[in-house]
Structures are given as C-alpha cells and as structure tokens.
Design a protein around this motif. Structure first.
Motif, PDB file in Angstrom:
ATOM      1  N   UNK A 132      14.508  33.590  22.116  1.00 48.61           N
ATOM      2  CA  UNK A 132      13.855  32.736  21.130  1.00 48.61           C
ATOM      3  C   UNK A 132      14.742  32.539  19.904  1.00 48.61           C
ATOM      4  N   UNK A 133      15.397  33.613  19.470  1.00 51.50           N
ATOM      5  CA  UNK A 133      16.300  33.501  18.321  1.00 51.50           C
ATOM      6  C   UNK A 133      17.465  32.568  18.630  1.00 51.50           C
ATOM      7  N   UNK A 134      18.038  32.711  19.819  1.00 53.36           N
ATOM      8  CA  UNK A 134      19.137  31.827  20.199  1.00 53.36           C
ATOM      9  C   UNK A 134      18.657  30.382  20.316  1.00 53.36           C
ATOM     10  N   UNK A 135      17.420  30.193  20.769  1.00 52.61           N
ATOM     11  CA  UNK A 135      16.864  28.846  20.851  1.00 52.61           C
ATOM     12  C   UNK A 135      16.816  28.194  19.472  1.00 52.61           C
ATOM     13  N   UNK A 136      16.345  28.933  18.465  1.00 49.99           N
ATOM     14  CA  UNK A 136      16.314  28.389  17.105  1.00 49.99           C
ATOM     15  C   UNK A 136      17.717  28.077  16.613  1.00 49.99           C
ATOM     16  N   UNK A 137      18.676  28.968  16.909  1.00 48.15           N
ATOM     17  CA  UNK A 137      20.058  28.767  16.486  1.00 48.15           C
ATOM     18  C   UNK A 137      20.653  27.524  17.137  1.00 48.15           C
ATOM     19  N   UNK A 138      20.403  27.356  18.429  1.00 46.66           N
ATOM     20  CA  UNK A 138      20.992  26.231  19.170  1.00 46.66           C
ATOM     21  C   UNK A 138      20.427  24.901  18.687  1.00 46.66           C
ATOM     22  N   UNK A 139      19.116  24.844  18.484  1.00 46.68           N
ATOM     23  CA  UNK A 139      18.513  23.604  17.999  1.00 46.68           C
ATOM     24  C   UNK A 139      18.945  23.317  16.559  1.00 46.68           C
ATOM     25  N   UNK A 140      19.151  24.363  15.786  1.00 43.44           N
ATOM     26  CA  UNK A 140      19.656  24.185  14.426  1.00 43.44           C
ATOM     27  C   UNK A 140      21.032  23.527  14.437  1.00 43.44           C
ATOM     28  N   UNK A 141      21.894  23.939  15.363  1.00 43.16           N
ATOM     29  CA  UNK A 141      23.221  23.337  15.469  1.00 43.16           C
ATOM     30  C   UNK A 141      23.130  21.872  15.880  1.00 43.16           C
ATOM     31  N   UNK A 142      22.152  21.526  16.704  1.00 48.33           N
ATOM     32  CA  UNK A 142      21.946  20.117  17.063  1.00 48.33           C
ATOM     33  C   UNK A 142      21.581  19.292  15.844  1.00 48.33           C
ATOM     34  N   UNK A 143      20.678  19.816  15.022  1.00 48.69           N
ATOM     35  CA  UNK A 143      20.266  19.085  13.826  1.00 48.69           C
ATOM     36  C   UNK A 143      21.452  18.889  12.886  1.00 48.69           C
ATOM     37  N   UNK A 144      22.262  19.938  12.708  1.00 46.50           N
ATOM     38  CA  UNK A 144      23.440  19.826  11.846  1.00 46.50           C
ATOM     39  C   UNK A 144      24.400  18.785  12.403  1.00 46.50           C
TER      40      UNK A 144
END
Length: 219
Positions: free
Chosen positions: A192-204
């Motif tokens: 779940x933590x990696x999921x938040x990190x990965x989607x955050x990188x998409x937004x950036x």
C-alpha cells in the motif's frame, strides 16, 4: 487494531525512580506494539516532505527555465513524441499497479506477482527512454553545465527519475518478500505504501510533462 496481552506482576521492596511502587504491579507486553495505521500516517508525512522537494525544483525551473545563456532552447531540444511515449509507459504502470492491489485484496499471490512484474517492466521502460533522452542531450552539447535552463531541467527531471529508480528497487524487494512470506499483513501494508509512492510519481510527472515539456516547446 492490534490486541496486546499483558501479564501483571506484583512488585515488593523499595521502588527506584521510574519504577512501580512497592506492592504495585508492573505490566509486560508479550507482543510487539504497532499503532493502527501508524505506518501509513508516517508515509503520508514523507510524501508531503517529498512534495516540498519537488515544489522547490519546480520553482527553480520556473525562475531559470528561460535563461538559455545563448544556448539551445526547449523548443529546439525536446522531442515530444519521445516524451509522450515515456509518459505512456509511466501512466500504464500506474494502472497495472492498481490491478496488482486488486489481486492483493483478493489474496491472490500469483496474480499480484504478475501485475507487479508488469509494473516493473513499464517502469524500467520509462527509465530507459529517459536515460536515452539525457544521453542524446549531452551528446548534442546540451548538458546540465550549458545553461541555467538545462541545469534546472536536469535537476527536476533527474530527481524524478531517481525516485522511479528507487521505486523499482523497492518493487523488486517487495516481490521477493511476497514470494517468501505471502500476503501477510506487513506485506500488504508495504504494498500500500509503494502504491501511494508510485501514484505520487505519476502525478509529479504529469506536472513535469505539462510545465517543462509542453510549455518549454512553445516558441
């Protein structure tokens, strides 16, 4: 919520500073204490700090993005079809990670591993295209030392690429943990933590694609 078993133990004698008084009770935890959602809260705080890092890099690019020092401009350097391919890789990887999390909710280890592997492949494709772009720019003499514009460009895009690199390493580590221990509670929390990190990188990256590449390609 984690249930913790405690066992009372009566204490006799004179109590030292910070200890239970004579005749009182001391309680011993028999299990590790982990606050509910404590990891997710801490990871949200980390993401907020990362937002500040990227905000500073975007601000630096906003100030220096037109300082060409007589060198090439973004309109002369950027190849939008290549950047569009790169963007597609990263956005698809976000979708495939969502499929992996659906498999996690259904406790399907094989399906989770397959979608995580596909996510890693698209992430690696994104990095490969980005490294090719950097190599091509440097080969043209448009390295980070050429102008303030290129310094801010390489800093912003390179920092994002470094985050994706660490994300792929983290992904491989989690795949190994899932293969060894299955979808235990700890592994679900890490995914779940990696999921938040990965989607955050998409937004950036959407911000980078719009602010750096699309606006930079304008005359």
């Amino acid at each position: 919520m984690v249930e913790t078993t405690t066992f009372p133990r009566q204490v006799s004698g004179t109590a030292a500073a910070g200890e239970a008084p004579p005749g009182g009770y001391q309680f011993y935890l028999t299990e590790a204490h982990h606050p509910q959602n404590g990891t997710l809260l801490g990871f949200w705080l980390y993401l907020m700090s990362d937002c500040l890092v990227f905000a500073c890099l975007f601000a630096a690019y906003g100030v220096l993005g037109r300082e060409y020092a007589g060198g090439p401009t973004g309109a002369e350097l950027f190849e939008l079809p290549l950047v569009a391919l790169n963007t597609t890789f990263l956005l698809i990887s976000s979708i495939t990670y969502g499929f992996a999390m659906l498999q996690v909710q259904q406790n399907r280890i094989a399906g989770t591993q397959i979608w995580l592997a596909i996510t890693g492949i698209f992430g690696a494709g994104f990095l490969a295209v980005e490294l090719y772009e950097f190599w091509h720019l440097i080969h043209q003499g448009a390295g980070p030392h050429r102008s303030a514009f290129l310094t801010s460009f390489f800093s912003l895009v390179g920092t994002h690429g470094l985050h994706v690199t660490f994300g792929i390493v983290w992904l491989i580590v989690l795949m190994t943990q899932v293969a060894r221990h299955g979808l235990i509670t700890a592994n679900k929390r890490r995914l779940m933590c990696l999921s938040m990190f990965w989607h955050f990188l998409d937004v950036v990256w959407i911000g980078v694609f719009t602010f750096v590449y699309l606006m930079g390609s304008l005359p």
